[in-house]
Write a protein that holds these residues in place. Structure first.
Motif, mmCIF file in Angstrom:
data_model
loop_
_atom_site.group_PDB
_atom_site.id
_atom_site.type_symbol
_atom_site.label_atom_id
_atom_site.label_comp_id
_atom_site.label_asym_id
_atom_site.label_seq_id
_atom_site.Cartn_x
_atom_site.Cartn_y
_atom_site.Cartn_z
ATOM 1 N N MET A 1 0.739 -1.179 0.004
ATOM 2 C CA MET A 1 0.046 -0.001 0.010
ATOM 3 C C MET A 1 0.854 1.390 -0.183
ATOM 4 O O MET A 1 1.784 1.451 0.839
ATOM 5 C CB MET A 1 -0.960 0.005 1.213
ATOM 6 N N LEU A 6 -0.881 9.163 -1.707
ATOM 7 C CA LEU A 6 -2.023 9.980 -1.283
ATOM 8 C C LEU A 6 -1.462 11.243 -0.211
ATOM 9 O O LEU A 6 -2.481 11.756 0.345
ATOM 10 C CB LEU A 6 -2.808 9.228 -0.396
ATOM 11 N N ALA A 13 -6.394 17.047 4.259
ATOM 12 C CA ALA A 13 -7.578 16.770 4.920
ATOM 13 C C ALA A 13 -7.268 16.849 6.463
ATOM 14 O O ALA A 13 -8.042 17.104 7.257
ATOM 15 C CB ALA A 13 -7.953 15.348 4.698
ATOM 16 N N PHE A 60 -1.396 4.090 -6.056
ATOM 17 C CA PHE A 60 -2.042 3.442 -4.569
ATOM 18 C C PHE A 60 -2.863 2.177 -5.291
ATOM 19 O O PHE A 60 -3.906 2.426 -5.772
ATOM 20 C CB PHE A 60 -2.929 4.650 -4.113
ATOM 21 N N PHE A 61 -2.395 1.183 -4.846
ATOM 22 C CA PHE A 61 -3.132 0.092 -5.333
ATOM 23 C C PHE A 61 -3.384 -0.068 -6.796
ATOM 24 O O PHE A 61 -3.990 0.881 -7.468
ATOM 25 C CB PHE A 61 -4.215 -0.160 -4.827
ATOM 26 N N ASN A 62 -3.448 -1.351 -7.311
ATOM 27 C CA ASN A 62 -3.686 -1.234 -8.833
ATOM 28 C C ASN A 62 -3.978 -0.382 -9.659
ATOM 29 O O ASN A 62 -4.951 -0.371 -10.693
ATOM 30 C CB ASN A 62 -5.012 -2.661 -8.842
ATOM 31 N N LEU A 64 -5.488 2.537 -9.423
ATOM 32 C CA LEU A 64 -6.866 3.235 -9.362
ATOM 33 C C LEU A 64 -6.636 4.830 -9.041
ATOM 34 O O LEU A 64 -7.354 5.385 -9.284
ATOM 35 C CB LEU A 64 -7.731 2.616 -8.255
ATOM 36 N N PHE A 109 -12.079 20.848 2.443
ATOM 37 C CA PHE A 109 -12.727 19.869 1.831
ATOM 38 C C PHE A 109 -12.880 19.799 0.295
ATOM 39 O O PHE A 109 -12.501 18.915 -0.367
ATOM 40 C CB PHE A 109 -13.908 19.659 2.661
ATOM 41 N N ILE A 116 -8.340 14.871 -5.544
ATOM 42 C CA ILE A 116 -8.635 13.362 -5.854
ATOM 43 C C ILE A 116 -9.006 13.220 -7.188
ATOM 44 O O ILE A 116 -8.562 12.365 -8.069
ATOM 45 C CB ILE A 116 -9.791 12.891 -5.053
ATOM 46 N N ASP A 122 -9.742 5.866 -12.085
ATOM 47 C CA ASP A 122 -10.972 5.007 -12.437
ATOM 48 C C ASP A 122 -12.039 5.784 -12.065
ATOM 49 O O ASP A 122 -12.315 6.771 -11.452
ATOM 50 C CB ASP A 122 -11.032 3.640 -11.437
ATOM 51 N N THR A 125 -13.383 6.316 -8.374
ATOM 52 C CA THR A 125 -12.472 7.547 -7.652
ATOM 53 C C THR A 125 -12.994 8.902 -8.183
ATOM 54 O O THR A 125 -13.042 9.949 -7.614
ATOM 55 C CB THR A 125 -11.060 7.492 -7.801
ATOM 56 N N VAL A 128 -16.379 9.990 -6.804
ATOM 57 C CA VAL A 128 -16.344 10.418 -5.303
ATOM 58 C C VAL A 128 -15.599 11.794 -5.427
ATOM 59 O O VAL A 128 -16.077 12.527 -4.534
ATOM 60 C CB VAL A 128 -15.622 9.510 -4.572
ATOM 61 N N ASP B 139 -8.207 -1.766 -2.779
ATOM 62 C CA ASP B 139 -8.147 -1.224 -4.135
ATOM 63 C C ASP B 139 -8.704 0.374 -3.878
ATOM 64 O O ASP B 139 -8.386 1.407 -4.535
ATOM 65 C CB ASP B 139 -8.754 -1.804 -5.189
ATOM 66 N N PRO B 143 -11.152 6.448 -2.373
ATOM 67 C CA PRO B 143 -12.501 6.992 -2.629
ATOM 68 C C PRO B 143 -13.236 6.568 -1.330
ATOM 69 O O PRO B 143 -14.313 7.186 -0.840
ATOM 70 C CB PRO B 143 -13.237 6.071 -3.716
ATOM 71 N N LEU B 149 -15.088 11.558 4.374
ATOM 72 C CA LEU B 149 -14.939 12.999 4.500
ATOM 73 C C LEU B 149 -16.177 13.874 3.754
ATOM 74 O O LEU B 149 -16.481 14.986 4.322
ATOM 75 C CB LEU B 149 -13.695 13.615 3.390
#
Lengths: 472, 169
Positions: A1, A6, A13, A60-62, A64, A109, A116, A122, A125, A128, B139, B143, B149
């Motif tokens: 990870m 990030l 945040a 961060f992972f695969n 995404l 925020f 992001i 993907d 993400t 969101v 994964d 998000p 948040l």
């Protein structure tokens, strides 16, 4: 990870949460100015740290969530925008009737959401990120509930943005249905030419067009810009637009090119419509916030021409233009904050005679507006040069000609404001008070606009490096 | 229930019919409370559709969160807001024809896209709550945390707007 990917998001945040907790520890009646300084100091520190992060590739992972120069450039744009907005909103926040600290928290925020979006690789993400940014803006737009206009703007933004999100989400579900995957890399391989791809792609594009305020999805912009508190309008104009472009350029660079449909044609139509509607509708406006709203619609049109070429030259133009648009925007809105403070209004009559009362602010406003119009030697000229020349190189001569002609039209309404500032008679004789932070922000924004117009080399180098990570 | 079997098809059409009829009711009922309760029926219909897709966890969440919490909140919200008469709380507007035409053309485009596209339909596997949770924290951790948040922002926003409303009155 890989938490390092990030890092910037987590730090912003945490800063927001720190302010939220510090607010609880302070006396209820106490000024929250310190928290504003804390936000500015924290963001500035992060900006300095981020300068050393160029060239770092990571996921961060695969894959995404990506960390690359392209995302980093956008994150720096958001950080600079947020720092300057915090700086000139210090006094606006002090005069809010309630919940002063929460203003900074929600602003941060929104910045996390934008960051992001810049890194999203993907669809989940991406969605969101959009929602985090938009939700924060819903509240910020309606922050001053006792002003009918602010409330009206918030309701309009809430309803229209929710509808746009729903359309975009449906489009994403169609794309997912075709490819069976969510990440951009898998979508690029899995999307095959089919009617569902057309409908899904158009729906996703509509969602982006709403965020960047391109016609026919721009109707919210004038009302929301007018009703929202000025710092929020400034962040909405540059942050929301830049974040929309950040995600849109990545998805159009990585997912759509291989699918065999003429997506640039749609972008061409959007771009032409944005330039026409934005510039022509801005002419009769007397409220400066509404005028800047239509002007930002036109800017979206100029920026879209950079996406037509589908190569790194155009994207370099988009990155460069978004960064300098931040400075032009901050300059104009900082001056508007001071004027609105003094006159309690933002019309062209309120700004009349500004050159006699606050000569520095009048100069800043002039420089900012002329940079938006693209007059040399200001930064806006260089930006438009990059955008239009990339479109011409890609064979889209006519859109560049249209952009050039309409830029000339835009000079008319920008100069109208300048004329009012220099030749109009002041509406009152009260002495004009300028808060120190507003003055600092305005002068800094003007200096940056001038410097990048005269010496664009370093920023354009940086934009080029960033654009190359998307187009290998 | 077997995928594509008679019962499966029947359940799909029944549940879709309930969902769509209730959704129409939400729009056309003149009384906002009726609309709110029909919204709950719509959510339950969607939960049923999730069941036919073997997404049990999604169905449970849909029933609990949407039908249980959201619809009830809407009803409470309606009851607490100021209005003259409940029987005319959800009036139709004059855009019915234009709205219907726009909606029909969008539906037409979507139906065309779905019918004309050769979908790759897989066998599908049962996704448990555990699988979803594991992906949330691996994964999809960015998000997932961003949604946290987002909820905090919404919570703060609710307080901010409440304070603003109180300052006004």
């Amino acid at each position: 990870m890989n938490f390092d990917a990030l890092m910037l998001e987590m730090a912003v945040a945490l800063l927001a949460l720190l302010i939220l907790v510090a607010d609880l520890l302070m006396e209820p009646g106490q000024s929250r100015r310190k928290l504003g300084y804390l936000a500015i100091a924290g963001l500035t520190g992060l900006l300095l740290v981020s300068l050393g992060r160029y060239g770092m590739q990571g996921a961060f992972f695969n894959g995404l969530f990506l960390q690359d120069d392209y995302a980093l450039f956008f994150k720096q744009t958001f950080l600079i925008g947020a720092i300057l907005v915090c700086l000139f909103s210090l006094d606006t926040v002090d005069n809010l009737p309630h919940s002063r600290a929460e203003f900074y928290v929600l602003l941060l925020f929104a910045v996390v959401g934008m960051m992001i979006l810049a890194s999203a690789n993907d669809l989940i993400t991406l969605y969101v990120g959009i929602e985090l940014m938009t939700f924060s803006f819903f509240i910020l737009v309606g922050y001053v509930l006792c002003e009918t206009k602010s409330t009206e703007a918030a309701i309009k933004y809430l309803v229209l943005a929710s509808a746009a999100s729903a359309v975009m989400l449906y489009g994403m579900s169609l794309l997912f249905g075709i490819a069976g995957q969510l990440s951009y890399n898998a979508l690029a391989k899995g999307l095959t030419a089919s009617p569902a791809l057309i409908v899904g792609g158009v729906m996703v594009l509509s969602g982006f067009a709403f965020k960047i305020a391109a016609p026919p999805f721009h109707m919210w912009a004038p009302d929301v810009y007018e009703g929202a508190p000025i710092p929020v309008t400034a962040l909405l104009a540059m942050g929301s637009k830049a974040a929309g472009f950040a995600a849109m350029v990545r998805i159009f660079a990585e997912v759509f090119p291989g699918t065999g449909y003429p997506w640039p044609l749609l972008l061409l139509l959007l771009s032409g419509a944005a330039m026409l509607v934005g510039n022509l509708a801005a002419i009769p406006q007397t409220n400066l916030k509404r005028m800047l709203a239509y002007s930002s619609v036109a800017q979206a049109g100029y920026l879209l021409t950079g996406m037509l070429s589908g190569g790194f030259a155009g994207v370099k133009g988009v990155l460069f233009y978004l960064m300098i648009y931040v400075f032009a925007n901050v300059g104009a809105f900082a001056v508007l904050t001071a004027v609105s403070r003094h006159r309690n209004g933002e019309t062209i009559g309120d700004i009349a005679g500004l050159s006699r009362k606050a000569p520095v602010l009048a100069v800043v406003m002039t420089v900012s507006l002329l940079s938006m119009a693209g007059i040399p030697p200001l930064a806006g000229f260089v930006g438009k040069f990059f955008l239009f020349s990339s479109a011409i190189d890609a064979g889209y001569l006519w859109i560049a000609v249209l952009g050039f002609v309409l830029s000339m039209v835009s000079v008319y309404y920008y100069l109208n404001v300048v004329k009012s500032m220099y030749l109009g008679a002041p509406a009152d004789d009260r002495p004009f008070e300028i808060a120190m932070p507003v003055r600092v922000t305005a002068v800094f924004a003007m200096a940056a606009t001038l410097a990048m117009g005269v010496y664009p080399g370093p920023l354009s180098q940086l934009a080029e490096t960033a654009a190359k990570t998307v187009f290998k | 229930m077997e995928n594509g079997g008679l019962m499966h098809t029947l359940a799909f059409f029944l549940l879709s019919g309930i969902t769509l009829a209730a959704a129409m009711g939400v729009v056309f009922k003149r009384n906002l409370v009726h609309s709110a309760f029909l919204l709950s029926v719509t959510f339950l219909g969607v939960a049923g559709l999730y069941m036919t897709l073997q997404a049990e966890f999604m169905a449970a969440v849909q029933a609990l969160v949407y039908s249980g919490a959201v619809a009830v909140l809407v009803v409470i919200g309606v009851m607490l807001t100021h209005r003259q008469q409940m029987s005319r709380s959800n009036p139709p507007n004059k855009m019915l024809l234009v709205g219907a035409l726009a909606a029909l053309s969008v539906v037409g485009a979507i139906v065309w896209a779905i019918l004309a596209t050769p979908w790759k339909v897989g066998k599908g596997s049962v996704v448990t709550a555990g699988d979803i949770g594991r992906r949330f924290l691996t994964d999809f951790a960015p998000p997932f945390e961003a949604v946290a948040l987002l909820l905090l922002a919404a919570l703060i926003g609710a307080v901010v707007l409440f304070k603003g409303g109180k300052a006004q009155s």
